[in-house]
Design an enzyme around this catalytic site. Structure first.
Site, PDB file in Angstrom:
ATOM      1  N   SER A  49       7.322   8.896  12.084  1.00 26.64           N
ATOM      2  CA  SER A  49       6.207   8.716  11.155  1.00 26.64           C
ATOM      3  C   SER A  49       6.688   8.952   9.738  1.00 26.64           C
ATOM      4  CB  SER A  49       5.074   9.691  11.499  1.00 26.64           C
ATOM      5  OG  SER A  49       4.227   9.860  10.382  1.00 26.64           O
ATOM      6  N   LYS A 108      -4.522   5.846  14.633  1.00 25.63           N
ATOM      7  CA  LYS A 108      -4.589   5.204  13.310  1.00 25.63           C
ATOM      8  C   LYS A 108      -6.045   5.233  12.818  1.00 25.63           C
ATOM      9  CE  LYS A 108      -0.269   4.314  12.869  1.00 25.63           C
ATOM     10  NZ  LYS A 108       0.503   4.936  11.793  1.00 25.63           N
ATOM     11  N   ARG A 152       2.703   5.978  -3.276  1.00 28.19           N
ATOM     12  CA  ARG A 152       3.842   6.788  -3.727  1.00 28.19           C
ATOM     13  C   ARG A 152       4.044   6.691  -5.237  1.00 28.19           C
ATOM     14  NH1 ARG A 152       4.217   5.539   1.518  1.00 28.19           N
ATOM     15  NH2 ARG A 152       5.523   6.743   2.952  1.00 28.19           N
ATOM     16  N   GLY A 190      -5.235   7.661   5.415  1.00 24.60           N
ATOM     17  CA  GLY A 190      -4.325   8.604   6.072  1.00 24.60           C
ATOM     18  C   GLY A 190      -3.099   8.865   5.221  1.00 24.60           C
ATOM     19  N   ARG A 247      -6.547   2.030  17.819  1.00 19.98           N
ATOM     20  CA  ARG A 247      -6.257   0.590  17.706  1.00 19.98           C
ATOM     21  C   ARG A 247      -5.848  -0.042  19.031  1.00 19.98           C
ATOM     22  NH1 ARG A 247      -3.272   0.251  11.737  1.00 19.98           N
ATOM     23  NH2 ARG A 247      -5.249   0.135  10.611  1.00 19.98           N
ATOM     24  N   ASP A 283       1.752  -1.345  11.759  1.00 18.73           N
ATOM     25  CA  ASP A 283       0.424  -1.780  11.323  1.00 18.73           C
ATOM     26  C   ASP A 283       0.132  -3.236  11.688  1.00 18.73           C
ATOM     27  OD1 ASP A 283      -0.142   0.715  10.283  1.00 18.73           O
ATOM     28  OD2 ASP A 283       0.640   0.218   8.306  1.00 18.73           O
ATOM     29  N   GLN A 324       4.797   9.171   7.339  1.00 15.99           N
ATOM     30  CA  GLN A 324       3.855  10.091   6.692  1.00 15.99           C
ATOM     31  C   GLN A 324       4.300  11.538   6.887  1.00 15.99           C
ATOM     32  OE1 GLN A 324      -0.012   8.988   8.179  1.00 15.99           O
ATOM     33  NE2 GLN A 324      -0.022   7.081   7.021  1.00 15.99           N
ATOM     34  N   LYS A 326       0.833  -1.209   0.000  1.00 17.20           N
ATOM     35  CA  LYS A 326       0.000   0.000   0.000  1.00 17.20           C
ATOM     36  C   LYS A 326       0.868   1.260   0.000  1.00 17.20           C
ATOM     37  CE  LYS A 326      -3.034   0.678   3.498  1.00 17.20           C
ATOM     38  NZ  LYS A 326      -3.031   2.000   4.163  1.00 17.20           N
TER      39      LYS A 326
HETATM   40  C1  S3P Z   1       2.595   4.642   6.183  1.00 15.46           C
HETATM   41  C2  S3P Z   1       3.152   4.955   7.370  1.00 15.46           C
HETATM   42  C3  S3P Z   1       2.640   4.500   8.664  1.00 15.46           C
HETATM   43  C4  S3P Z   1       1.605   3.392   8.542  1.00 15.46           C
HETATM   44  C5  S3P Z   1       0.665   3.624   7.407  1.00 15.46           C
HETATM   45  C6  S3P Z   1       1.417   3.754   6.097  1.00 15.46           C
HETATM   46  C7  S3P Z   1       3.193   5.169   4.954  1.00 15.46           C
HETATM   47  O1  S3P Z   1       2.071   5.617   9.322  1.00 15.46           O
HETATM   48  O2  S3P Z   1       0.892   3.220   9.733  1.00 15.46           O
HETATM   49  O3  S3P Z   1      -0.252   2.549   7.290  1.00 15.46           O
HETATM   50  O4  S3P Z   1       2.912   4.640   3.859  1.00 15.46           O
HETATM   51  O5  S3P Z   1       3.984   6.125   5.038  1.00 15.46           O
HETATM   52  P1  S3P Z   1       3.027   6.578  10.216  1.00 15.46           P
HETATM   53  O6  S3P Z   1       4.303   6.716   9.482  1.00 15.46           O
HETATM   54  O7  S3P Z   1       2.322   7.880  10.358  1.00 15.46           O
HETATM   55  O8  S3P Z   1       3.204   5.831  11.502  1.00 15.46           O
END
Ligand code: S3P
Length: 446
Positions: free
Chosen positions: A175, A355, A33, A101, A359, A328, A177, A28
Site C-alpha cells: 500500500s 476501498k 502529494r 482515503g 469493490r 484502482d 498509502q 489524484k
Molecule cells: C493511492 C494508493 C492506493 C490507491 C489510491 C491512491 C495513493 O491505495 O488505491 O486510490 O495515492 O497512494 P493503497 O496504496 O492503500 O492500495
C-alpha cells in the site's frame, strides 16, 4: 465534504462511435502529494495541472488548516506557501477529508510526525475504512491515538510527536498509502526511516520527496518488493510541480473506446509510470488495439498519448502480483471483461474490499445486475464475457464510490440495454469533468 448531498441517478445508453481527443484531469495521487509537500516546504510551491476534484481540494483545505496559504491562480494552477517541516500549526477544527482515503492517510503521517493534535473525519465511506494500518506504525514512532471509532476508524483524534522515532517498518500489505504515511512521519525524525514492501506500490511520494531535496534511497527487495530509506530532517525546497494526466481516470475513456463499436480516440498526456500501467498491460494481453504515441517526459514522469480503437477482446488471467500496479482499475477491467470472449479471472483482490466501498462485492453485484455471469472465489473475481455483447439493463448501487459509478456508466455506452447508476455525485471526488469529456467524445447520458 462529509455531508452527503442528494443522490443523483444517471443512465448511460448505447451510443455511436466515440471519436476525438481528450485529456483526463491531473493524477489524484500526485495532486494530493503536491499539496502535502507544499505544506512541508518553506516558501512557494507552484502546481499546474492539479486535479480539482473534491478529494484533492479537501487535502488543500486541510493544509490550510495546518498553516499553509493555498491559492488558486487559474484552472489547475495553484500555489501553496508552506510553513516548513516542524512548524505546522495545530488545526482549530476537524480535518474533514470527505471521501478521500489518500488525503486522510497521508495527512495522518504528517500529523503523526509533528507535535500537534488533529481530528480526522470524513463521509460515511471514509468512516468505514480501516485506519489501523496507518496508526500502527505511527504509534511505533511515538504518536498517540487519543480517540478512535470502532477499531481504528474515523473520527480519529491523533496526537503527533515532535520527535518521531526513526523506524524500519515492513508494510503488512502493498500500500502506497501506508508507505507514504510512514515516510511523511519519518521526515521529522532524527535518523533514517525505512519502509519495506513485498510488492512495489506506486512511488510518487519517494519521487516527489527526492525532487524537493530529501535523500531517499529505493532499492529492490526480494522478487517484487522495495526497500525505501529516508534521511530525516531534510531541507525541503519548493519545486514547481507539473501534474500528468491520471492513468486511473484515463482508464474509463480507454475502456469506453475499446467497447463502443467503431470508436477511435486519443487520450492525451497519460502518465506511464510503470507502477501504474498494469491496466494497460492487461488490456494489451486481451488483444486491445492501443497505440502508445509520443512517449515523453512531463514533470518528472513519463507520459504518452494513447490511441485507442474499438477491439475484439479475449478473457485473460490477471496475476495477483499485478494488483498494486492497477489496484484502482479492476472495476472498469471487470466491465471490459464482460464484453470479452471467454473468461477473465482477476486474482488476489483482497485489498478491493477496503476501498471507497467493498469493490469486490459491489463490482460483482453490478455485473450480476446487468446479467453478466460473475462470481467471487476467495479473493478472486471471475467474469464470463459475452463475446462483444453485454445485456445491461441493470440499476447499479454505487455505495459512495466514484469508480463504481464511472465503470458501470462505461458499460451502459456499449450494452444492449441502458445501465443506470444510483448516484453520480461521487464522480466529482476524482474526475469532475468525466461527463462533459465523455459527451465530447460522443457518449450519451441522461
Ligand atoms: C493511492 C494508493 C492506493 C490507491 C489510491 C491512491 C495513493 O491505495 O488505491 O486510490 O495515492 O497512494 P493503497 O496504496 O492503500 O492500495
Amino acid at each position: 465534504m462529509s455531508h452527503s448531498v442528494t443522490a443523483k441517478p444517471l443512465t448511460a445508453r448505447a451510443c455511436g462511435p466515440l471519436r476525438g481527443r481528450a485529456r483526463p484531469p491531473g493524477d489524484k495521487s500526485i495532486s494530493h502529494r503536491a499539496f502535502l509537500l507544499g505544506l512541508l516546504a518553506v516558501g512557494e510551491t507552484k502546481v499546474s495541472g492539479l486535479l480539482e476534484g473534491e478529494d484533492v481540494l479537501n487535502t488543500g483545505r486541510a493544509c490550510a488548516q495546518l498553516g499553509a496559504t493555498v491559492e488558486r491562480l487559474g484552472e489547475g494552477r495553484w500555489t501553496i506557501r508552506g510553513m516548513g517541516l516542524g512548524s505546522l500549526l495545530e488545526p482549530a477544527g476537524t480535518l474533514d477529508f470527505g471521501n478521500a482515503g489518500t488525503g486522510s492517510r497521508l495527512m495522518m503521517g504528517v500529523v503523526g510526525g509533528h507535535g500537534i493534535t488533529a481530528r480526522f473525519d470524513g463521509d460515511a465511506s471514509l468512516r468505514k475504512r480501516p485506519m489501523r494500518r496507518i496508526l500502527d506504525p505511527l504509534v511505533l514512532m511515538g504518536a498517540q491515538v487519543l480517540e478512535q471509532a470502532d477499531g481504528g476508524r474515523c473520527p480519529i483524534l491523533l496526537k503527533g510527536t515532535p520527535e518521531p522515532a526513526p523506524i524500519e517498518y515492513r508494510t503488512p500489505v502493498a500500500s502506497a498509502q501506508i508507505k507514504s504515511a510512514v515516510l511523511l512521519a519519518g521526515l521529522n525524525a532524527l535518523g533514517r526511516t525505512t519502509v519495506i514492501e513485498n510488492e512495489a506500490s506506486r512511488d510518487h511520494t519517494e519521487k516527489m520527496l527526492t525532487f524537493f531535496g530529501a535523500s531517499v534511497m529505493s532499492e529492490p527487495f526480494g522478487a517484487h518488493g522495495r526497500k525505501i530509506t529516508l534521511d530525516g530532517r531534510p531541507e525541503l525546497a519548493p519545486r514547481p510541480i507539473v501534474v500528468p494526466a491520471d492513468p486511473s481516470s484515463a482508464a474509463f475513456l480507454i475502456a469506453a473506446s475499446l467497447l463502443v463499436k467503431g470508436s477511435d480516440i486519443v487520450v492525451e498526456g497519460v502518465m506511464m509510470n510503470p507502477l501504474r500501467t498494469g491496466f494497460l498491460a492487461t488490456l494489451l494481453e486481451m488483444g486491445a488495439n492501443i497505440e502508445i504515441l509520443d512517449r515523453r517526459e512531463e514533470g518528472g514522469e513519463e507520459v504518452a498519448d494513447l490511441r485507442v480503437q474499438f477491439s475484439e477482446l479475449t478473457g485473460v488471467d490477471v496475476p495477483a502480483s499485478r494488483a498494486p500496479a492497477m489496484i484502482d482499475e479492476y472495476l472498469v477491467l471487470a466491465v471490459v471483461a464482460a464484453f470479452a470472449r471467454g473468461v477473465t479471472r482477476m486474482n488476489g483482490l483482497q485489498e478491493l474490499r477496503v476501498k471507497e466501498s467493498d469493490r469486490l462485492a459491489a463490482t460483482a453485484a453490478g455485473l450480476v445486475a446487468n446479467r453478466v455471469k460473475a462470481t467471487i472465489e476467495d479473493d478472486d473475481l471471475i467474469v464470463e464475457g459475452g463475446a462483444g455483447a453485454c445485456p445491461g439493463g441493470g440499476l447499479v448501487e454505487t455505495h459512495l464510490d466514484h469508480r463504481l459509478a464511472m465503470s458501470f456508466l462505461v458499460m451502459g455506452l456499449a450494452s444492449d440495454k441502458p445501465v443506470t447508476v444510483d448516484d453520480e455525485t461521487m464522480i466529482a471526488t476524482s474526475f469532475p469533468t468525466f461527463r462533459p469529456l465523455m459527451v465530447g467524445l460522443g457518449a450519451e447520458f441522461s
